[in-house]
Design a protein around this motif. Sequence first.
Motif, short mmCIF file in Angstrom:
data_model
loop_
_atom_site.label_atom_id
_atom_site.label_comp_id
_atom_site.label_asym_id
_atom_site.label_seq_id
_atom_site.Cartn_x
_atom_site.Cartn_y
_atom_site.Cartn_z
N LEU A 213 0.83 -1.20 0.00
CA LEU A 213 0.00 0.00 0.00
C LEU A 213 0.87 1.26 0.00
O LEU A 213 0.54 2.25 -0.66
CB LEU A 213 -0.93 0.00 1.22
N VAL A 214 1.98 1.22 0.73
CA VAL A 214 2.88 2.37 0.77
C VAL A 214 3.47 2.64 -0.61
O VAL A 214 3.54 3.79 -1.07
CB VAL A 214 4.00 2.15 1.81
N ARG A 223 -4.49 8.76 -1.28
CA ARG A 223 -4.50 7.51 -2.04
C ARG A 223 -4.24 6.32 -1.13
O ARG A 223 -4.87 5.26 -1.27
CB ARG A 223 -3.45 7.57 -3.15
N SER A 224 -3.32 6.47 -0.19
CA SER A 224 -3.02 5.35 0.71
C SER A 224 -4.25 4.94 1.51
O SER A 224 -4.50 3.75 1.73
CB SER A 224 -1.87 5.71 1.65
N ALA A 230 -10.29 0.06 0.73
CA ALA A 230 -10.70 -1.00 -0.19
C ALA A 230 -10.21 -2.36 0.29
O ALA A 230 -10.95 -3.36 0.24
CB ALA A 230 -10.15 -0.70 -1.59
N ALA A 231 -8.97 -2.41 0.78
CA ALA A 231 -8.43 -3.68 1.27
C ALA A 231 -9.16 -4.15 2.52
O ALA A 231 -9.43 -5.35 2.70
CB ALA A 231 -6.94 -3.52 1.56
N ALA A 232 -9.49 -3.21 3.41
CA ALA A 232 -10.23 -3.57 4.63
C ALA A 232 -11.62 -4.09 4.27
O ALA A 232 -12.12 -5.05 4.87
CB ALA A 232 -10.34 -2.36 5.55
N ALA A 251 -7.80 -6.19 -3.86
CA ALA A 251 -8.66 -5.03 -3.59
C ALA A 251 -8.34 -3.85 -4.49
O ALA A 251 -9.24 -3.12 -4.91
CB ALA A 251 -8.54 -4.63 -2.13
N VAL A 252 -7.08 -3.64 -4.77
CA VAL A 252 -6.70 -2.48 -5.58
C VAL A 252 -6.31 -2.89 -7.00
O VAL A 252 -5.87 -2.05 -7.79
CB VAL A 252 -5.54 -1.69 -4.93
#
Length: 451
Positions: A213-214, A223-224, A230-232, A251-252
């Motif tokens: 994600l970073v 954006r992060s 989305a991932a959660a 997710a992304v």
Amino acid sequence: MDDALFETAPATPAAGGGTLAGNAHASAPLAVRMRPRTLDELVGQEHLLAAGSPLRRLIEGDQPMSLLLWGPPGTGKTTIAAIVSGQTNRVFVEVSAVAAGVKEVRAAIDAARARLVSTGQETVLFVDEVHRFTKAQQDALLPGVENRWVTLVAATTENPFFSVISPLLSRSLLLTLEPLTDDDIRDVIDRALADERGLNSTVGLDEDARDHLVRLAGGDARRSLTYLEAAAGAATAHEADRIDLKTAETAVDRAAVRYDRQGDQHYDVISAFIKSVRGSDVDAALHYLARMIEAGEDPRFIARRLVILASEDVGLAHPAGLTTAVAAAQAVQLIGMPEARLNLAQATIELALAPKSNAVIKAIDAAVADVRAGKIGAVPPHLRDAHYAGSKKLGHGRSYKYSHDEPFGIAEQQYAPDVVQEATYYEPTELGAEAAMKERWERLRRMIRGR
């Protein structure tokens, strides 16, 4: 109320790219819910947060002052505007630079002036993407700024010295925001995981998923948080209490690129990239370029390497290569990512296809080696400075031949010190444009040295 103009009460924190009102509800985007409410919650931008800094004085001293915030997306421009409003008890009004015209700008300033006269309450007028305003629209802001009817906070991702009119620029304090570091982005993510306004510790995050994600965030806090949310959501949908790398990738919709900007991958990939360009394999070079871009490598680093390569490996076999590489480096600074990937790709392709010569680096290294070895003879007398009084008595400049007075503009005379008079440093190849330079240099050398 016109859609181009938003006005809210001062007590509500700002929303990302929109109004302040109603952004604390549970269904608001994570990036909105986690927007910092005070300067102490702001991540990064330490150079703007020091004690006694203009931004501190504006907020904590409640001093009227207009700001021009220049920086990449997701670095805190809208947040700072909201903090200025919330912490100084000013009304926050946002004008959209995309939808508003001169009429809307004047209406916002007139309303702020009326409020100031009737209630004494000041107004923060936030203009996002001010570079999109025409000159006339920017001119319309001047009366409000000059008379301090509003505290203008204008944000731009473009260089304000090119995109903002001089009168407005001179009346505003310019603050430059830097891209957030990887550590800053990790801090943003960790806060959102734990904070009750965010995910409230409902899910955990694996370290490799956090790194992914970073990298994808590219220094953009908004954006992060969008990717984290989305991932959660994906983890919750699968009834998982942790976000692993696979979940984050799904997710992304971006596969994780195994790349550590401070580790082996950084050096291995850039090495492979340079060697692929040197070896004229365009496809391989583009592959490694894509890997670095997708991993969030600093594009300025890539551009610098191309500039070096243009002289080290292409040289005078294709002189335009250096011009292209420098232009790409300037474009990276001017445009930024992701668009600058096109400039980097163009330079990569041209340099990979160009004829190659390492004669430049061999020439300067050979000359440096001689100097380091002590081959530093006296400058021939006829080449010494003859402009000061008494130099002629020392023989300086005597017998010097002015090249422009000689046939073909070339004079037969000694230029190098005696100790390296016979040295040959530049040995051009017969590749590309350097073939013509090889022929010319051999002819010139014979003429200069009387052979």
